[in-house]
Design an enzyme around this catalytic site. Structure first.
Site, PDB file in Angstrom:
ATOM      1  CE  LYS A   1      -1.230  -1.145   4.728  1.00 20.05           C
ATOM      2  NZ  LYS A   1      -2.359  -1.630   5.489  1.00 20.05           N
TER       3      LYS A   1
HETATM    4  N1  GLU Z   1      -1.920  -5.059  10.933  1.00 22.24           N
HETATM    5  C1  GLU Z   1      -1.101  -6.020  10.260  1.00 22.24           C
HETATM    6  C2  GLU Z   1      -1.035  -5.634   8.789  1.00 22.24           C
HETATM    7  O1  GLU Z   1      -1.885  -4.912   8.311  1.00 22.24           O
HETATM    8  C3  GLU Z   1      -1.746  -7.375  10.444  1.00 22.24           C
HETATM    9  C4  GLU Z   1      -0.878  -8.532  10.264  1.00 22.24           C
HETATM   10  C5  GLU Z   1      -1.578  -9.776  10.842  1.00 22.24           C
HETATM   11  O2  GLU Z   1      -2.540 -10.248  10.239  1.00 22.24           O
HETATM   12  O3  GLU Z   1      -1.172 -10.222  11.925  1.00 22.24           O
HETATM   13  O4  GLU Z   1      -0.107  -6.018   8.116  1.00 22.24           O
END
Ligand code: GLU
Length: 298
Positions: free
Chosen positions: A255
């Site tokens: 992103k």
């Molecule tokens: N917040 C993390 C991300 O967007 C999540 C990773 C996970 O699924 O543990 O990459």
């Protein structure tokens, strides 16, 4: 949690668009939950308040709704394991952090950013990998009080034991890391806020997540997360890491990469077509079956 009910989650940080790599990971979680009669949960990982925003959170809802992935629990649906936004769960993280300090599994370290930079420079000079050297592991109460009276704010670090960490990844097979390659990493910052690995483990445990299915970039975090589970005496979930989708440049979609396209930019095609395309990217039903059309609703 091999024998518990199936509960899986998507845990996006609302820091940018939702690209089709994220959507595919969400889809695999969704299909696994629907196939097994399990529960599909959305958790918003917005601890980094400066970068996250409501606008990006809305993008996540709109994109996944367009694709037809409905959640059973989440910020919009509610549920028994909420709140489902990490920014609303800080008291829980503080409680668990205190538990680790109490048990002697975590400790406050008071080095300033300049001192840490100096530590790293010294290590670079000695051709050693950059890592926290554990200098404040065994401070006395008096030493801690001294640092605090100087106005220093401590970060909370996990005390990594000797040994090695091994976990079976459902996609990659058994993975092992030497603990010696992991330093006493930070689990709570100087303002008390949790780091990603810590918040993720606390939430996955408290939300009774049975399977953590996420992108392969999670693989390097998983040994650290296992160490947190172990320090707390919590059962680890089953981990499954999915290989990345690559862009035309053979680099992973990100992103933060301006060339990466948002799922919502595919609004001109039918969502079922996207669903079907993603379902068969890197997978097919096998066994000589000829089904090529899959729908969210079928
Ligand atoms: N917040 C993390 C991300 O967007 C999540 C990773 C996970 O699924 O543990 O990459």
């Amino acid at each position: 949690m091999p024998n518990s009910p199936i509960r899986v989650r998507m845990a996006p940080s609302p820091t940018g668009l939702l690209h089709i790599g994220n959507a595919r990971t969400a889809l695999f979680n969704y299909l696994f939950a629907r196939h097994t009669g399990g529960t599909f949960i959305l958790r918003i990982e917005d601890t980094d308040a400066a970068r996250g925003s409501q606008e990006y959170e809305d993008v996540i809802y709109r994109a996944l709704q367009w694709l037809g992935l409905d959640f059973d629990e989440g910020p919009q649906q509610g549920g028994d394991f909420g709140p489902y936004r990490q920014s609303e769960r800080f008291d829980l993280y503080k409680g668990v952090a205190a538990q680790l300090v109490e048990a002697g599994q975590a400790y406050y370290a008071f080095e300033t950013p300049e001192e840490l930079a100096q530590m790293r420079a010294q290590q670079a000079q000695n051709k050693q990998p950059p890592r926290y050297n554990g200098a404040h592991r065994d401070l006395t109460g008096a030493q801690r009080a001294q640092f605090e009276s100087e106005g220093r704010k401590g970060v909370l670090r996990l005390k990594i034991p000797e040994g090695q960490i091994t976990f079976p990844d459902a996609v990659y097979g058994p993975i092992s890391w030497k603990n010696a390659d992991i330093d006493d990493f930070v689990i709570a910052k100087s303002d008390g806020g949790p780091t990603y690995n810590f918040a993720c483990v606390v939430d996955d445990h408290l939300m009774q997540i049975s399977h953590v299915i996420r992108g392969e970039d999670g693989l390097s975090n998983t040994p650290r997360q296992c160490l947190i589970y172990d320090a707390l005496g919590w059962e680890r979930p089953i981990f499954a890491h999915l290989p990345f989708l690559l862009g035309p440049d053979r680099k992973k979609l990100s992103k933060r990469n301006a060339d990466t396209v948002s799922l919502l930019d595919f609004g001109h095609i039918l969502p079922d077509a996207m669903f079907n395309y993603l379902a068969q990217l890197g997978w097919n039903p096998g066994g000589g079956e000829t089904q090529e059309i899959f729908r969210a609703t079928s």
